[in-house]
Design a protein around this motif. Structure first.
Motif, PDB file in Angstrom:
ATOM      1  N   GLY A 153       0.825  -1.220   0.000  1.00  0.00           N
ATOM      2  CA  GLY A 153       0.000   0.000   0.000  1.00  0.00           C
ATOM      3  C   GLY A 153       0.851   1.257   0.000  1.00  0.00           C
ATOM      4  O   GLY A 153       0.582   2.219  -0.721  1.00  0.00           O
ATOM      5  N   HIS A 154       1.923   1.257   0.788  1.00  0.00           N
ATOM      6  CA  HIS A 154       2.827   2.412   0.818  1.00  0.00           C
ATOM      7  C   HIS A 154       3.602   2.549  -0.483  1.00  0.00           C
ATOM      8  O   HIS A 154       3.786   3.660  -0.980  1.00  0.00           O
ATOM      9  CB  HIS A 154       3.809   2.299   1.996  1.00  0.00           C
ATOM     10  N   GLN A 155       4.040   1.443  -1.035  1.00  0.00           N
ATOM     11  CA  GLN A 155       4.852   1.483  -2.251  1.00  0.00           C
ATOM     12  C   GLN A 155       4.081   2.008  -3.462  1.00  0.00           C
ATOM     13  O   GLN A 155       4.663   2.641  -4.330  1.00  0.00           O
ATOM     14  CB  GLN A 155       5.411   0.092  -2.571  1.00  0.00           C
ATOM     15  N   ILE A 156       2.785   1.734  -3.513  1.00  0.00           N
ATOM     16  CA  ILE A 156       2.016   2.129  -4.704  1.00  0.00           C
ATOM     17  C   ILE A 156       1.174   3.383  -4.480  1.00  0.00           C
ATOM     18  O   ILE A 156       0.353   3.736  -5.314  1.00  0.00           O
ATOM     19  CB  ILE A 156       1.130   0.978  -5.205  1.00  0.00           C
ATOM     20  N   GLY A 157       1.403   4.049  -3.356  1.00  0.00           N
ATOM     21  CA  GLY A 157       0.707   5.316  -3.122  1.00  0.00           C
ATOM     22  C   GLY A 157      -0.715   5.160  -2.616  1.00  0.00           C
ATOM     23  O   GLY A 157      -1.512   6.085  -2.748  1.00  0.00           O
ATOM     24  N   MET A 158      -1.061   4.022  -2.050  1.00  0.00           N
ATOM     25  CA  MET A 158      -2.404   3.829  -1.516  1.00  0.00           C
ATOM     26  C   MET A 158      -2.426   3.860   0.008  1.00  0.00           C
ATOM     27  O   MET A 158      -3.397   3.448   0.629  1.00  0.00           O
ATOM     28  CB  MET A 158      -2.986   2.504  -2.014  1.00  0.00           C
ATOM     29  N   ALA A 159      -1.365   4.339   0.610  1.00  0.00           N
ATOM     30  CA  ALA A 159      -1.280   4.382   2.072  1.00  0.00           C
ATOM     31  C   ALA A 159      -2.018   5.604   2.607  1.00  0.00           C
ATOM     32  O   ALA A 159      -2.086   6.643   1.947  1.00  0.00           O
ATOM     33  CB  ALA A 159       0.184   4.434   2.495  1.00  0.00           C
ATOM     34  N   PRO A 160      -2.556   5.486   3.808  1.00  0.00           N
ATOM     35  CA  PRO A 160      -3.200   6.639   4.447  1.00  0.00           C
ATOM     36  C   PRO A 160      -2.204   7.788   4.627  1.00  0.00           C
ATOM     37  O   PRO A 160      -1.002   7.569   4.760  1.00  0.00           O
ATOM     38  CB  PRO A 160      -3.652   6.093   5.800  1.00  0.00           C
ATOM     39  N   GLN A 161      -2.729   8.983   4.676  1.00  0.00           N
ATOM     40  CA  GLN A 161      -1.883  10.179   4.741  1.00  0.00           C
ATOM     41  C   GLN A 161      -1.487  10.588   6.150  1.00  0.00           C
ATOM     42  O   GLN A 161      -0.532  11.318   6.341  1.00  0.00           O
ATOM     43  CB  GLN A 161      -2.582  11.355   4.038  1.00  0.00           C
ATOM     44  N   THR A 162      -2.234  10.128   7.148  1.00  0.00           N
ATOM     45  CA  THR A 162      -1.906  10.510   8.516  1.00  0.00           C
ATOM     46  C   THR A 162      -1.416   9.286   9.297  1.00  0.00           C
ATOM     47  O   THR A 162      -1.731   8.143   8.950  1.00  0.00           O
ATOM     48  CB  THR A 162      -3.125  11.100   9.249  1.00  0.00           C
ATOM     49  N   GLU A 163      -0.682   9.556  10.368  1.00  0.00           N
ATOM     50  CA  GLU A 163      -0.176   8.470  11.200  1.00  0.00           C
ATOM     51  C   GLU A 163      -1.324   7.687  11.834  1.00  0.00           C
ATOM     52  O   GLU A 163      -1.268   6.448  11.921  1.00  0.00           O
ATOM     53  CB  GLU A 163       0.747   9.039  12.279  1.00  0.00           C
ATOM     54  N   GLU A 164      -2.359   8.386  12.257  1.00  0.00           N
ATOM     55  CA  GLU A 164      -3.516   7.734  12.876  1.00  0.00           C
ATOM     56  C   GLU A 164      -4.218   6.808  11.872  1.00  0.00           C
ATOM     57  O   GLU A 164      -4.557   5.660  12.187  1.00  0.00           O
ATOM     58  CB  GLU A 164      -4.500   8.783  13.393  1.00  0.00           C
ATOM     59  N   ALA A 165      -4.422   7.293  10.662  1.00  0.00           N
ATOM     60  CA  ALA A 165      -5.069   6.474   9.629  1.00  0.00           C
ATOM     61  C   ALA A 165      -4.179   5.298   9.240  1.00  0.00           C
ATOM     62  O   ALA A 165      -4.666   4.196   8.976  1.00  0.00           O
ATOM     63  CB  ALA A 165      -5.395   7.334   8.412  1.00  0.00           C
ATOM     64  N   ASP A 166      -2.864   5.520   9.227  1.00  0.00           N
ATOM     65  CA  ASP A 166      -1.944   4.436   8.893  1.00  0.00           C
ATOM     66  C   ASP A 166      -1.980   3.363   9.984  1.00  0.00           C
ATOM     67  O   ASP A 166      -1.931   2.164   9.688  1.00  0.00           O
ATOM     68  CB  ASP A 166      -0.531   4.978   8.702  1.00  0.00           C
ATOM     69  N   GLU A 167      -2.109   3.783  11.226  1.00  0.00           N
ATOM     70  CA  GLU A 167      -2.214   2.820  12.323  1.00  0.00           C
ATOM     71  C   GLU A 167      -3.477   1.976  12.174  1.00  0.00           C
ATOM     72  O   GLU A 167      -3.459   0.763  12.402  1.00  0.00           O
ATOM     73  CB  GLU A 167      -2.212   3.548  13.665  1.00  0.00           C
ATOM     74  N   ARG A 168      -4.583   2.614  11.774  1.00  0.00           N
ATOM     75  CA  ARG A 168      -5.819   1.859  11.518  1.00  0.00           C
ATOM     76  C   ARG A 168      -5.609   0.869  10.372  1.00  0.00           C
ATOM     77  O   ARG A 168      -6.082  -0.269  10.419  1.00  0.00           O
ATOM     78  CB  ARG A 168      -6.979   2.806  11.208  1.00  0.00           C
ATOM     79  N   ALA A 169      -4.884   1.308   9.339  1.00  0.00           N
ATOM     80  CA  ALA A 169      -4.603   0.421   8.199  1.00  0.00           C
ATOM     81  C   ALA A 169      -3.780  -0.788   8.641  1.00  0.00           C
ATOM     82  O   ALA A 169      -4.041  -1.915   8.208  1.00  0.00           O
ATOM     83  CB  ALA A 169      -3.885   1.186   7.095  1.00  0.00           C
ATOM     84  N   VAL A 170      -2.794  -0.557   9.500  1.00  0.00           N
ATOM     85  CA  VAL A 170      -1.990  -1.668  10.025  1.00  0.00           C
ATOM     86  C   VAL A 170      -2.891  -2.638  10.779  1.00  0.00           C
ATOM     87  O   VAL A 170      -2.796  -3.859  10.610  1.00  0.00           O
ATOM     88  CB  VAL A 170      -0.851  -1.151  10.940  1.00  0.00           C
ATOM     89  N   ASN A 171      -3.790  -2.112  11.609  1.00  0.00           N
ATOM     90  CA  ASN A 171      -4.707  -2.970  12.363  1.00  0.00           C
ATOM     91  C   ASN A 171      -5.604  -3.774  11.429  1.00  0.00           C
ATOM     92  O   ASN A 171      -5.864  -4.958  11.677  1.00  0.00           O
ATOM     93  CB  ASN A 171      -5.542  -2.156  13.347  1.00  0.00           C
ATOM     94  N   LEU A 172      -6.079  -3.159  10.337  1.00  0.00           N
ATOM     95  CA  LEU A 172      -6.894  -3.887   9.370  1.00  0.00           C
ATOM     96  C   LEU A 172      -6.081  -4.990   8.686  1.00  0.00           C
ATOM     97  O   LEU A 172      -6.593  -6.087   8.440  1.00  0.00           O
ATOM     98  CB  LEU A 172      -7.479  -2.930   8.333  1.00  0.00           C
TER      99      LEU A 172
END
Length: 125
Positions: free
Chosen positions: A63-82
């Protein structure tokens, strides 16, 4: 996802499995092994040489490599949990259901296929 994101990709199929892993294992490559000492798949090596081996880490990493990662640290943490929840579903539901099905199929197609030439001499038992 790499292809969809326009990231160059070399798809390496390790066949026959698990012996196809041998050239990539730590015993063969040492610290340069993309399997990171686990000697297991799946694994992903990014164009910058970064390796990931756990499915949940791979989902997050891609997700990070292709530009689909969340923009904020909080959203990225939710993405990791998912990603971790998705891995847990694979571990708890998908794999336990898939493995017996694969064993049955391989037994029918491979083992019985090997025995088929013997059916003539042995009769149709």
């Amino acid at each position: 996802l790499f292809a969809l994101g326009g990231v160059p990709l070399q798809d390496v199929r390790l066949w026959p499995f698990p012996n196809g892993l041998d050239p990539y294992r730590k015993a063969a490559l040492g610290a340069d092994s993309p399997l990171l000492g686990t000697d297991k798949c799946p694994c992903v090596t990014a164009p910058d040489g970064t390796h990931c081996v756990e499915t949940s880490n791979i989902m997050h990493f891609v997700g990070h490599q292709i530009g689909m990662a969340p923009q904020t640290e909080e959203a990225d943490e939710r993405a990791v949990n998912l990603c971790l929840i998705a891995q847990e579903l694979l571990d708890e539901v998908f794999y336990p259901l898939l493995m017996p099905m694969l064993v049955r199929r391989l037994t029918r197609t491979e083992l019985l296929g090997l025995l088929r030439p013997l059916s003539g001499p042995l009769g149709d038992r």
